[in-house]
Design an enzyme around this catalytic site. Sequence first.
Site, PDB file in Angstrom:
ATOM      1  N   LYS A  83     -24.275  51.096  43.171  1.00 25.69           N
ATOM      2  CA  LYS A  83     -24.911  49.894  42.633  1.00 25.69           C
ATOM      3  C   LYS A  83     -24.559  48.701  43.510  1.00 25.69           C
ATOM      4  CE  LYS A  83     -25.848  49.962  37.780  1.00 25.69           C
ATOM      5  NZ  LYS A  83     -25.352  49.669  36.423  1.00 25.69           N
TER       6      LYS A  83
HETATM    7  O1  G3P Z   1     -25.427  49.071  33.213  1.00 24.04           O
HETATM    8  C1  G3P Z   1     -26.159  47.914  33.243  1.00 24.04           C
HETATM    9  C2  G3P Z   1     -26.747  47.474  31.939  1.00 24.04           C
HETATM   10  O2  G3P Z   1     -27.323  48.537  31.263  1.00 24.04           O
HETATM   11  C3  G3P Z   1     -25.835  46.624  31.092  1.00 24.04           C
HETATM   12  O3  G3P Z   1     -26.327  46.435  29.800  1.00 24.04           O
HETATM   13  O4  G3P Z   1     -25.904  45.794  27.460  1.00 24.04           O
HETATM   14  O5  G3P Z   1     -24.391  44.911  29.266  1.00 24.04           O
HETATM   15  O6  G3P Z   1     -26.728  44.078  29.042  1.00 24.04           O
HETATM   16  P1  G3P Z   1     -25.804  45.227  28.848  1.00 24.04           P
END
Ligand code: G3P
Length: 214
Positions: A83
């Site tokens: 990433k």
């Molecule tokens: O992994 C990246 C993403 O899915 C993070 O999600 O819930 O932290 O906005 P969130």
Amino acid sequence: MKIFIDTANVEEIKKANEWGVIDGVTTNPSLVAKEGREFKELVREIVNIVDGHISVEAISTNAEGMVKEAVALSEWSQNIVVKIPMIPEGLRAVKILNAKSVKTNVTLVFSVNQALLAAKAGATYVSPFIGRLDDIGHEGMQIVRDMVEIFNTYNFKTEVIVASIRHPLHVIEAAKAGAHVATVPFKVIEKMFKHPLTDIGLERFLEDWEKIPK
Ligand code: G3P
């Protein structure tokens, strides 16, 4: 549409993998930090559970650092995807990594323009964070629809991973938009299974089975 699980929790990954519903895993530094485990050991364990792409994040903010980290991470397994944050230095790294056949997932994507640039640089995946857009009053899924349309029009190889998913409806919308992947938290995968009529129906079938002379 492929379903990845968005977690670094080994128990969740094992369970979902045994259910036969996941094609890969995405992690980020916040998810890894929650586990309180040594990074390399944790990633190695995840790689051994799931036969699919596993995204792990580089933390450098300059291209040279990202490339160095990504090359090292990719040597841990051929399934590692690195990433890379959606910043100019990140895309510079993506271009170099693409030439070295290191798989990348451009993360923290919040606009169609960002996704277009990441695809131009040769990203394997882009990750639009739709839940975080919804949180600030924007319709996150609209950028997914637009990205998929643009990538299809120009035959970009870059795949769209719908990330920051908050509920089962997001998964349906991602599939309807033609996204290549939805990365889904464990709790949302559990909810996708659930329907009260399934539970009531099963209970009734089992009760009726008892009434059958055997
Ligand atoms: O992994 C990246 C993403 O899915 C993070 O999600 O819930 O932290 O906005 P969130």
